[in-house]
Design a protein around this motif. Sequence first.
Motif, PDB file in Angstrom:
ATOM      1  N   TYR A 150       0.618  -1.129  -0.329  1.00  0.00           N
ATOM      2  CA  TYR A 150       0.106   0.367   0.073  1.00  0.00           C
ATOM      3  C   TYR A 150       0.719   1.403   0.256  1.00  0.00           C
ATOM      4  N   ILE A 151       0.213   2.812  -0.351  1.00  0.00           N
ATOM      5  CA  ILE A 151       0.961   3.952  -0.550  1.00  0.00           C
ATOM      6  C   ILE A 151       0.334   4.368   1.034  1.00  0.00           C
ATOM      7  N   PRO A 152       1.243   4.825   1.717  1.00  0.00           N
ATOM      8  CA  PRO A 152       0.471   5.758   2.847  1.00  0.00           C
ATOM      9  C   PRO A 152       0.218   6.763   2.618  1.00  0.00           C
ATOM     10  N   TRP A 153      -1.181   7.050   3.192  1.00  0.00           N
ATOM     11  CA  TRP A 153      -2.253   7.773   2.652  1.00  0.00           C
ATOM     12  C   TRP A 153      -2.348   9.327   3.623  1.00  0.00           C
ATOM     13  N   MET A 154      -2.457   9.209   4.540  1.00  0.00           N
ATOM     14  CA  MET A 154      -2.294  10.224   5.178  1.00  0.00           C
ATOM     15  C   MET A 154      -1.726   9.169   6.973  1.00  0.00           C
ATOM     16  N   GLN A 155      -1.685   9.974   8.343  1.00  0.00           N
ATOM     17  CA  GLN A 155      -1.402   9.784   9.242  1.00  0.00           C
ATOM     18  C   GLN A 155      -1.655  10.954  10.317  1.00  0.00           C
TER      19      GLN A 155
END
Length: 424
Positions: free
Chosen positions: A128-133
Motif C-alpha cells: 500500500y501507499i501511505p495516504w495520511m497519518q
Amino acid sequence: MKHIMSFGILASTVLAFASPVLAQTVFVSTQLRPIEEATVVREELLKDIGPVDYVVEEPPQFAVRMEAERQAGKHTVSLVGALHGELSPLADKDTLEPLDDLAKKLATSGMPQSLLDLGKLGKSTQQYIPWMQATYVMAAKKEALQYLPDGADVNALNYDQLIEWGKNMQEATGQPQIGFPAGPKGLMARYFQGYFYPSFTGGVVRTFQSADAAAGWEKLKALWAYVTPNSTSYDFMQEPLAAGEVMVAWDHIARLKNAISAAPDDYVVFPAPAGPKGRGYMPVVAGLAIPKGAPDKAGAEKIIEHLSMPETQLLTASKVGFFPTLNVKLPPDLDAGVALLAGAVTATQASKDAVISLLPVGLGDKGGEFNKVYMDSFQRIVLQNEPVADVLKVQGATMAKLMTGTKAACWAPDAKSDGPCPVE
C-alpha cells in the motif's frame, strides 16, 4: 463477523454490491466515514479527478466485502483506503497489487522511506501507499497552565506530574478537570494499547499481566481521582473541552480538531505523558491499495497519485485533521488549530523517550474482542476497584486465548514472536 460465511453467501454479497455498469472508479474506504468528512473527500479532495464513487464502510463490513470479492473472483472495487492493520489481512492472502513503481516515484517526492517500508506489510513488494497519518495527543485550556507543578514542562510530562496537575486543578476549581474519551464510541482502548501499556510496561500483549502492568494500573487509579466521572460518556473530547467541562483532555487529533480550530488562542496541545518505560504513542497510518483484479487499475493509480500530491495532502490536513505522509512544510496560512495539532504530533515523534506502539495486526475480525480485554480491565480495576492482580490474571487468560485463536504474532513494541503473541 461472528460466523463463517459460505461461498454461496459470499458470492451473493458480491452480486449485491455489484453495479450493472462500472462507469466510475469504485473507491472503498474505512477512513473519513462521517458525513462531513466524506463530503470533503467527494467535493474537494477528489474534485476534478474524474468519475469516482467514494464508498465508506465500517471495518467489519469492509473485511466481508473484500473477502466476498476475493472468493467470488468478481471484482467491483478498484481502490481501497484503510488502516495499516486493516490492510494487513488482505496482503496475507496475496490479494493486493504490488505498487513498487508508485512507491519509488513518491520516495523522490519526499515520502519518508520508513513510512514506505511500513507499507510493505513485511513483504518484498509495496502493498500500500501511505495516504495520511494521525496520532493521539493531549490538549489543555491555557488557563490550566497556571496549575502545572513547579518545574513541569507541558511537552515532556510524566504521569506523576499529570496527577499533581490534576490535583492542583481540582483543588482550585472544586471539580475534576481531566477528561478521557471512555464513552461507548470513544477511543479509550487505543489509550491503553498505544500509550498506557507501552509507557508502563514496554509492551502491549506480552506484558499484559506483568508486575509493571500492575504498578501502572495503580498509577492510573491515582490519576482517575482527578478525572471527571463524565468521561465514561464522552466519545469525542472536543465537545467537553469547548463546553468548559474539562480543562485537559487526551484524544485522537481528529476528535480534538473542532474545538481547537474554533478557538486556537485558547489551547495548548502536547504529547501524552511518559511512564517508567518511556513515552508511548501510536502512529495511525492509513494506506491506499489496489486489489488484484481491480476493474480500473489505471484509474486507481491516478487517484493515489492525486491524493499523494503535496497540495492535496495539505488540503487533507486542513479539512479533516489527518496529516501528510509526505515531508511537506505546512503553509503559514494553515488553519491555526491544525497547526497546533501538527506541532504536538511533531513533538511526540521527536520525543527522546518515544515508544512506538503500532495498531494491532493479525486479529482479523477479533479487533473488538481485543479492545474489550483492555476496557473490561479498566472497568473492573479503575471504576469498580477490584484487585489488580486478580483482574489481570482473568483478563490475561482471555487475551492469551484470543492470541492463540487468531494466531496473531506480536507487533511493536512487543518483541517479535514465531507463533501467536504470548501473554507472559
